[in-house]
Design a protein around this motif. Structure first.
Motif, mmCIF file in Angstrom:
data_model
loop_
_atom_site.group_PDB
_atom_site.id
_atom_site.type_symbol
_atom_site.label_atom_id
_atom_site.label_comp_id
_atom_site.label_asym_id
_atom_site.label_seq_id
_atom_site.Cartn_x
_atom_site.Cartn_y
_atom_site.Cartn_z
ATOM 1 N N CYS A 126 1.173 -1.249 -0.120
ATOM 2 C CA CYS A 126 0.050 0.312 -0.238
ATOM 3 C C CYS A 126 0.513 1.189 -0.215
ATOM 4 N N ASN A 152 3.866 3.027 -7.340
ATOM 5 C CA ASN A 152 2.152 2.094 -7.118
ATOM 6 C C ASN A 152 2.044 1.071 -8.061
ATOM 7 N N ASN A 154 0.508 -1.259 -7.450
ATOM 8 C CA ASN A 154 -0.714 -1.657 -7.427
ATOM 9 C C ASN A 154 -1.631 -0.881 -7.695
ATOM 10 N N PRO A 156 -5.126 0.611 -9.143
ATOM 11 C CA PRO A 156 -5.692 1.358 -8.322
ATOM 12 C C PRO A 156 -6.180 0.168 -7.784
ATOM 13 N N SER A 157 -6.357 0.373 -6.247
ATOM 14 C CA SER A 157 -6.589 -0.146 -5.179
ATOM 15 C C SER A 157 -7.288 0.369 -4.238
ATOM 16 N N GLY A 158 -7.573 -0.469 -3.065
ATOM 17 C CA GLY A 158 -8.762 -0.471 -1.763
ATOM 18 C C GLY A 158 -7.826 0.931 -1.914
ATOM 19 N N CYS A 159 -5.652 0.638 -1.321
ATOM 20 C CA CYS A 159 -5.138 1.365 -0.842
ATOM 21 C C CYS A 159 -4.370 2.022 -1.415
ATOM 22 N N ASP A 161 -4.429 5.301 -4.226
ATOM 23 C CA ASP A 161 -5.148 5.553 -5.096
ATOM 24 C C ASP A 161 -4.986 6.669 -6.064
ATOM 25 N N LYS A 163 -0.989 6.654 -8.869
ATOM 26 C CA LYS A 163 -0.077 5.513 -9.186
ATOM 27 C C LYS A 163 1.449 6.297 -9.018
#
Ligand SMILES: *[C@@H]1O[C@H](CO)[C@@H](O)[C@H](O)[C@H]1NC(C)=O
Ligand SMILES: *[C@@H]1O[C@H](CO)[C@@H](O)[C@H](O)[C@H]1NC(C)=O
Ligand SMILES: *[C@@H]1O[C@H](CO)[C@@H](O)[C@H](O)[C@H]1NC(C)=O
Ligand SMILES: *[C@@H]1O[C@H](CO)[C@@H](O)[C@H](O)[C@H]1NC(C)=O
Ligand SMILES: *[C@@H]1O[C@H](CO)[C@@H](O)[C@H](O)[C@H]1NC(C)=O
Ligand SMILES: *[C@@H]1O[C@H](CO)[C@@H](O)[C@H](O)[C@H]1NC(C)=O
Length: 539
Positions: A126, A152, A154, A156-159, A161, A163
């Motif tokens: 995250c 990041n 990962n 887009p993800s829940g944690c 938002d 990049k």
């Protein structure tokens, strides 16, 4: 946002972070070495050398890793150049993703590696800097400030938002690990100002001008209704708190998807803006008499080097300036392979000419460190050739018909060497220059060629029989070419890197797996050209 185009471009353009697509998340193989395919019917020697990792001039890491975006800094305290770079590691056993490492050098022909990591990625999925991107280092009050991109994958993800964001790590010693500064508030694209607020916000470059610090950031924004790559500017007095300072450059009438790794430096009274166009993979520059612009095109070519010298940055020790980029590797280490992210450091001396344009010269340490003469032996000649001196290797080549004239030389058995000569032509309706990796006398060759009708120095890997005036080159630079003029040529070959310098004004850096230790030639095709005093030297 044009999410689709953007995704495809992202895949296609082999951006820094498409290390992801090229390596695959689990594929962390060290870059060695596959048997290239053998050419058919080779009567000359043209097998591609198996790719090596021992590079002296065109540095990569000793543990067989390639290097990406170079971030040079001149350190007055040690009188050394520090060259930070992204190491081509994507999720290795220690879960590093593009960590920063560094070399140091005095002269760019010998380097020391610093074996410890400078800035590493976070292991937390995250965290903004789950992967690390390009940035820059500036020293102030005995602290080295390393601004870097937190990237990041990962997103887009829940944690996650956003990049990309700009982060800080500092050190009191430029050659050991920098400490991340958790109290530095990550800089994200300014809100409500038509920026891409989720992605494309990277490559901080920090410099000082008249007592103020500036940070350039490569970004994307809607400028007057058109989404384009822009260079955003921030200002600071303490390097810790930064204020948005507007868009410094949006490409004027051009629409670059991203102007990556932007830099501003000053030589004399002129400011230069350098950036790498993610689309053409070329380094562009602009000039201005003021930081506020306007940023105008140079008188000559706006490009520095060709399409395989990327993410370039300039560094100066006050007397000499250098520009360095990386020359990509190709998949499978073969000439037919696609270019992939990561490669070898290539450096040129940067010279400001009388109209304030920039020129590229071979670093002088290359010639002082290659003093051993290598005997060159003629293998055969084709067409109308004349050796015009008994003292040295000088030839006149005349080709008036569709037949090529050339002198083919025996391979040079050395990992690194420089071919030097003075070239001129009286007339040329096609081309002249050099064959690299010549399998035969006139067709299955790579042409490193002067094309006066196009005012270009080109590398064409296309067979001669398929070369037309419409052929897209593998690599090229512009150079105004005139008959009856001596051109001083130096070709630096180290394993699969080939850099040609013409008049110490223009440089073209390429990856040519077939260049080393193979048959090579001088040639003229529908041209009358002279090659004087051909010399080969090695360290
Ligand atoms: C020319 O090259 C071929 C292929 O390597 C070799 O067989 C031949 O002996 C060479 N000729 C000379 C004169 O060196
Ligand atoms: C700058 O570097 C060059 C070599 O690259 C060297 O010749 C020159 O002495 C250096 N200047 C200073 C001030 O260190
Ligand atoms: C360079 O790297 C090698 C191997 O990675 C290491 O053995 C050596 O000590 C390093 N050199 C320096 C000056 O750190
Ligand atoms: C450096 O130190 C001077 C003197 O203490 C101070 O005025 C200045 O703000 C400091 N600069 C930074 C960037 O910390
Ligand atoms: C061109 O080369 C071919 C094959 O080597 C030869 O037969 C022909 O005579 C040459 N033409 C000219 C005009 O030299
Ligand atoms: C050059 O090729 C020859 C074989 O043709 C080989 O013996 C030699 O080791 C090679 N040299 C280098 C530097 O790779």
């Amino acid at each position: 946002m044009q999410t689709k185009t953007y995704f495809i471009l992202f895949i296609m353009l082999s951006l820094a972070f498409t290390g992801l697509t090229s390596c695959g998340l689990d594929n962390d193989s060290v870059d060695t070495i596959q048997e290239p395919t053998k050419p058919v019917a080779a009567n000359l020697k043209c097998d591609a050398q198996i790719e090596q990792t021992d590079y002296t001039f065109f540095k990569m890491t000793l543990d067989g890793r390639r290097v990406g975006d170079l971030m040079p800094m001149y350190d007055e305290a040690s009188n050394k150049f520090f060259i930070y770079y992204l190491k081509d590691i994507w999720n290795d056993v220690t879960h590093q993703r593009h960590p920063w490492y560094a070399f140091t050098t005095d002269d760019f022909s010998s380097f020391e590696n610093i074996s410890s990591e400078i800035i590493g990625s976070s292991s937390q999925g995250c965290e903004q800097d789950y992967a690390i991107g390009t940035g820059s280092v500036i020293k102030k009050n005995n602290t080295y400030y390393g601004f870097y991109t937190g990237h990041n994958p990962n997103f887009p993800s829940g944690c996650v938002d956003k990049k990309e964001g700009i982060m800080l790590a500092t050190s009191t010693n430029p050659n050991s690990r920098f400490t991340k500064n958790p109290s530095f508030s990550t800089i994200y694209a300014p809100k409500g100002l038509q920026f891409d607020e989720q992605d494309n916000f990277r490559d901080p470059y920090v410099f000082e001008d008249a007592g103020t610090f500036y940070m350039l950031i490569s970004a994307r924004a809607n400028v007057g209704g058109i989404w384009k790559g822009v260079i955003a500017s921030y200002k600071s007095t303490d390097l810790l708190s930064w204020n948005y300072n507007g868009i410094l450059y949006h490409g004027d009438s051009n629409n670059y998807f991203m102007m990556e790794t932007a830099q501003i430096f000053k030589l004399g009274a002129t400011y230069y803006l350098v950036f790498s166009d993610i689309g053409s993979r070329r380094v562009n520059y602009r000039k201005s008499s003021s930081l506020a612009g306007p940023w105008v095109l140079p008188t000559g070519s706006e490009f520095l080097d060709g399409n395989n010298f990327y993410a370039a940055k300039v560094v100066s020790n006050g007397t000499k300036s250098y520009i360095m980029g990386f020359t990509s590797q190709q998949e499978g280490n073969v000439d037919s392979g696609n270019k992939i992210w990561g490669g070898n450091l290539v450096v040129h001396e940067l010279i400001q000419n009388s109209n304030n344009d920039l020129e590229l010269a071979m670093p002088s340490s290359f010639s002082t460190s290659t003093q051993i003469g290598v005997d060159i032996k003629v293998n055969r000649t084709t067409g109308t050739t004349e050796k015009i001196s008994n003292e040295d290797e000088s030839y006149q080549l005349i080709s008036t018909s569709s037949n090529i004239s050339n002198v083919i030389f025996e391979p040079i058995d050395a990992p690194r060497y420089i071919i030097a000569t003075t070239v001129s032509y009286t007339d040329s309706s096609k081309d002249f220059g050099f064959f690299l990796g010549a399998c035969d006398a006139n067709d299955n060759v790579f042409s490193l060629r002067f094309v006066p009708s196009e005012h270009k120095i080109r590398l064409d890997k296309t067979k001669r029989s398929l070369l037309t005036t419409n052929t897209v080159s593998d690599n090229e630079v512009f150079m105004n070419l005139k008959p009856n003029t001596d051109y001083n040529v130096k070709i630096v070959i180290e394993n699969s890197i080939v850099v040609i310098y013409v008049d110490d004004k223009v440089a073209l850096s390429s990856r040519v797996y077939k260049a080393s230790n193979t048959s090579w030639a001088i040639f003229a095709d529908n041209s009358k050209a002279t090659f004087k005093n051909i010399k080969v030297t090695k360290p």
